[in-house]
Design an enzyme around this catalytic site. Structure first.
Site, PDB file in Angstrom:
ATOM      1  N   ARG A  15      -7.849  -4.924   7.908  1.00 59.25           N
ATOM      2  CA  ARG A  15      -7.865  -3.473   8.155  1.00 59.25           C
ATOM      3  C   ARG A  15      -8.561  -2.741   7.022  1.00 59.25           C
ATOM      4  O   ARG A  15      -9.432  -1.889   7.250  1.00 59.25           O
ATOM      5  CB  ARG A  15      -6.414  -2.968   8.305  1.00 59.25           C
ATOM      6  CG  ARG A  15      -6.284  -1.445   8.336  1.00 59.25           C
ATOM      7  CD  ARG A  15      -4.825  -1.015   8.241  1.00 59.25           C
ATOM      8  NE  ARG A  15      -4.210  -1.374   6.974  1.00 59.25           N
ATOM      9  CZ  ARG A  15      -4.296  -0.670   5.862  1.00 59.25           C
ATOM     10  NH1 ARG A  15      -5.007   0.445   5.834  1.00 59.25           N
ATOM     11  NH2 ARG A  15      -3.697  -1.068   4.752  1.00 59.25           N
ATOM     12  N   ARG A  16      -8.174  -3.067   5.796  1.00 55.30           N
ATOM     13  CA  ARG A  16      -8.786  -2.422   4.636  1.00 55.30           C
ATOM     14  C   ARG A  16     -10.243  -2.845   4.484  1.00 55.30           C
ATOM     15  O   ARG A  16     -11.111  -2.005   4.214  1.00 55.30           O
ATOM     16  CB  ARG A  16      -8.014  -2.768   3.369  1.00 55.30           C
ATOM     17  CG  ARG A  16      -6.667  -2.064   3.245  1.00 55.30           C
ATOM     18  CD  ARG A  16      -5.892  -2.549   2.046  1.00 55.30           C
ATOM     19  NE  ARG A  16      -4.635  -1.816   1.869  1.00 55.30           N
ATOM     20  CZ  ARG A  16      -3.537  -2.341   1.368  1.00 55.30           C
ATOM     21  NH1 ARG A  16      -3.523  -3.626   1.013  1.00 55.30           N
ATOM     22  NH2 ARG A  16      -2.442  -1.623   1.229  1.00 55.30           N
ATOM     23  N   SER A  76      -6.157  -7.224   3.365  1.00 52.56           N
ATOM     24  CA  SER A  76      -6.097  -7.145   4.824  1.00 52.56           C
ATOM     25  C   SER A  76      -7.456  -6.864   5.446  1.00 52.56           C
ATOM     26  O   SER A  76      -8.312  -6.209   4.853  1.00 52.56           O
ATOM     27  CB  SER A  76      -5.117  -6.049   5.261  1.00 52.56           C
ATOM     28  OG  SER A  76      -5.666  -4.758   5.001  1.00 52.56           O
ATOM     29  N   ARG A  83      -4.073 -12.247  -2.490  1.00 51.79           N
ATOM     30  CA  ARG A  83      -2.672 -12.370  -2.086  1.00 51.79           C
ATOM     31  C   ARG A  83      -1.776 -12.261  -3.305  1.00 51.79           C
ATOM     32  O   ARG A  83      -2.215 -12.309  -4.432  1.00 51.79           O
ATOM     33  CB  ARG A  83      -2.443 -13.727  -1.398  1.00 51.79           C
ATOM     34  CG  ARG A  83      -3.085 -13.927  -0.032  1.00 51.79           C
ATOM     35  CD  ARG A  83      -2.359 -13.203   1.085  1.00 51.79           C
ATOM     36  NE  ARG A  83      -0.912 -13.303   0.959  1.00 51.79           N
ATOM     37  CZ  ARG A  83      -0.186 -14.376   1.293  1.00 51.79           C
ATOM     38  NH1 ARG A  83      -0.788 -15.451   1.764  1.00 51.79           N
ATOM     39  NH2 ARG A  83       1.124 -14.384   1.151  1.00 51.79           N
ATOM     40  N   ARG A 126      -1.021  -9.255  -8.337  1.00 50.65           N
ATOM     41  CA  ARG A 126      -2.378  -8.757  -8.068  1.00 50.65           C
ATOM     42  C   ARG A 126      -2.926  -7.969  -9.252  1.00 50.65           C
ATOM     43  O   ARG A 126      -4.097  -8.094  -9.608  1.00 50.65           O
ATOM     44  CB  ARG A 126      -2.377  -7.891  -6.804  1.00 50.65           C
ATOM     45  CG  ARG A 126      -2.025  -8.657  -5.550  1.00 50.65           C
ATOM     46  CD  ARG A 126      -2.110  -7.780  -4.318  1.00 50.65           C
ATOM     47  NE  ARG A 126      -1.420  -8.397  -3.183  1.00 50.65           N
ATOM     48  CZ  ARG A 126      -1.464  -7.945  -1.951  1.00 50.65           C
ATOM     49  NH1 ARG A 126      -2.158  -6.870  -1.658  1.00 50.65           N
ATOM     50  NH2 ARG A 126      -0.812  -8.556  -0.974  1.00 50.65           N
ATOM     51  N   LYS A 134       5.912  -2.021   7.143  1.00 52.67           N
ATOM     52  CA  LYS A 134       4.574  -2.462   7.529  1.00 52.67           C
ATOM     53  C   LYS A 134       4.440  -3.984   7.498  1.00 52.67           C
ATOM     54  O   LYS A 134       3.529  -4.541   8.102  1.00 52.67           O
ATOM     55  CB  LYS A 134       3.504  -1.824   6.635  1.00 52.67           C
ATOM     56  CG  LYS A 134       3.405  -2.361   5.224  1.00 52.67           C
ATOM     57  CD  LYS A 134       2.316  -1.648   4.439  1.00 52.67           C
ATOM     58  CE  LYS A 134       2.199  -2.172   3.016  1.00 52.67           C
ATOM     59  NZ  LYS A 134       1.665  -3.528   2.932  1.00 52.67           N
ATOM     60  N   ASP A 135       5.351  -4.669   6.789  1.00 54.98           N
ATOM     61  CA  ASP A 135       5.306  -6.128   6.692  1.00 54.98           C
ATOM     62  C   ASP A 135       6.116  -6.822   7.772  1.00 54.98           C
ATOM     63  O   ASP A 135       6.188  -8.049   7.808  1.00 54.98           O
ATOM     64  CB  ASP A 135       5.811  -6.589   5.320  1.00 54.98           C
ATOM     65  CG  ASP A 135       4.843  -6.255   4.201  1.00 54.98           C
ATOM     66  OD1 ASP A 135       3.647  -6.078   4.501  1.00 54.98           O
ATOM     67  OD2 ASP A 135       5.283  -6.154   3.037  1.00 54.98           O
ATOM     68  N   CYS A 184      -0.960  -8.840  11.622  1.00 59.26           N
ATOM     69  CA  CYS A 184      -1.585  -8.890  10.295  1.00 59.26           C
ATOM     70  C   CYS A 184      -3.007  -9.439  10.351  1.00 59.26           C
ATOM     71  O   CYS A 184      -3.810  -9.187   9.463  1.00 59.26           O
ATOM     72  CB  CYS A 184      -0.746  -9.741   9.358  1.00 59.26           C
ATOM     73  SG  CYS A 184      -0.810 -11.484   9.751  1.00 59.26           S
TER      74      CYS A 184
END
Length: 290
Positions: free
Chosen positions: A125-126, A123, A142, A148, A81-82, A233
């Site tokens: 998206r989230r 993100s 980040r 995190r 996904k990255d 992204c």
């Protein structure tokens, strides 16, 4: 004796994922010598800005790609996904892992947190989908997973949203407070899948025990959908493909931020048509948004 040098980011999760590849190689042939080579990427070093402000997902693969090109390593390991949607044809993806849990999860502080603090999220998206669920105080976050979690436990956030796959691979499943269904938060394309890259023409039969053809099919559909929307992204686009019996199902989320439009859609088809399905669903959702 053959030696395979495996390139990886130097985070705890990245090393665990690289070790999964190493274990599969040794299972294929215990006589192969395997060497782990870790490095910090530009994306790992710049943590005070969101990815869309500093160049996107390519910053997580830049140094690893260079190590492949100059012969410093033989293969590199990534969270699929990255990886950018456009992959250099000279550095093909040659193996994909079985998919780990594709869902996103909520992590709360070890001790009772300050509910006035923001929810940390990495993100758009989230963020978009969380807001639709009623979460409104959300701030960018980040860093690797451990970084995190430390920021969360230090009281900077009331909670953070992460991918279930990484948390499980780190053995921290007990930290998960809530699993979001894929209907609540549609995953990023290829979330939960590990990708292995090499130089074009290299013999990588030693990855036979690692590769999942099922992951290849679903990732082809998801990436085709995102690529057809020119998403990356910095875009809230999401895609999730899976099998229902012998049918391939692809769900997608298309967002037009300028028009404040978010549309979800679904496509059914055959495994061999995965790429066509991704492109077809993207065109359909984009057309509906016009």
């Amino acid at each position: 004796m053959k030696t395979v040098r495996v390139g990886s980011r130097d985070s705890g999760l990245a090393v665990i994922q690289a070790q999964m590849v190493i274990d599969a190689i040794k299972k294929y042939d215990s006589n192969i010598e395997v060497e782990l080579v870790t490095m910090k990427t530009t994306g790992d070093r710049i943590l005070d800005k969101t990815l869309d402000k500093i160049g996107g997902k390519g910053l997580f693969v830049k140094e690893l790609d260079e190590a492949l090109r100059n012969g410093g390593v033989d293969i590199t390991v990534h969270s699929y996904k990255d990886m950018p949607m456009e992959i250099n044809s000279e550095l093909p993806v040659v193996a994909l892992s079985e998919r780990e849990d594709e869902r996103d999860v909520l992590i709360l502080p070890v001790k009772q947190g300050d509910k006035s603090k923001p929810l940390g999220c990495s993100s758009k998206r989230r963020m978009l989908q969380l807001k639709a669920l009623g979460f409104d105080n959300i701030e960018p976050l980040r860093g690797n997973v451990i970084t995190r979690l430390k920021k969360l436990d230090d009281g900077e956030y009331c909670g953070i949203i992460l991918a279930a796959a990484g948390i499980k691979r780190l053995g921290l499943e007990n930290r998960i407070s809530r699993y979001f269904t894929t209907e609540e938060i549609m995953p990023a394309a290829c979330q939960g899948i590990i990708a292995v890259q090499t130089r074009k023409g290299e013999d990588t039969r030693y990855l036979a025990n690692f590769h999942s053809e099922r992951s290849k099919i679903v990732s082809d559909a998801e990436r085709a959908f995102v690529a057809a929307l020119d998403g990356g992204c910095s875009s809230p686009v999401a895609a999730y493909a899976y099998f229902e019996n012998d049918k391939l199902v692809l769900r997608g989320l298309y967002v037009n931020e300028e028009k404040n439009i978010a549309i979800k859609g679904i496509e059914y088809g055959r495994a061999e048509d995965a790429v066509k399905m991704g492109i077809s669903l993207a065109k359909r959702l984009k057309g509906e948004a016009c």
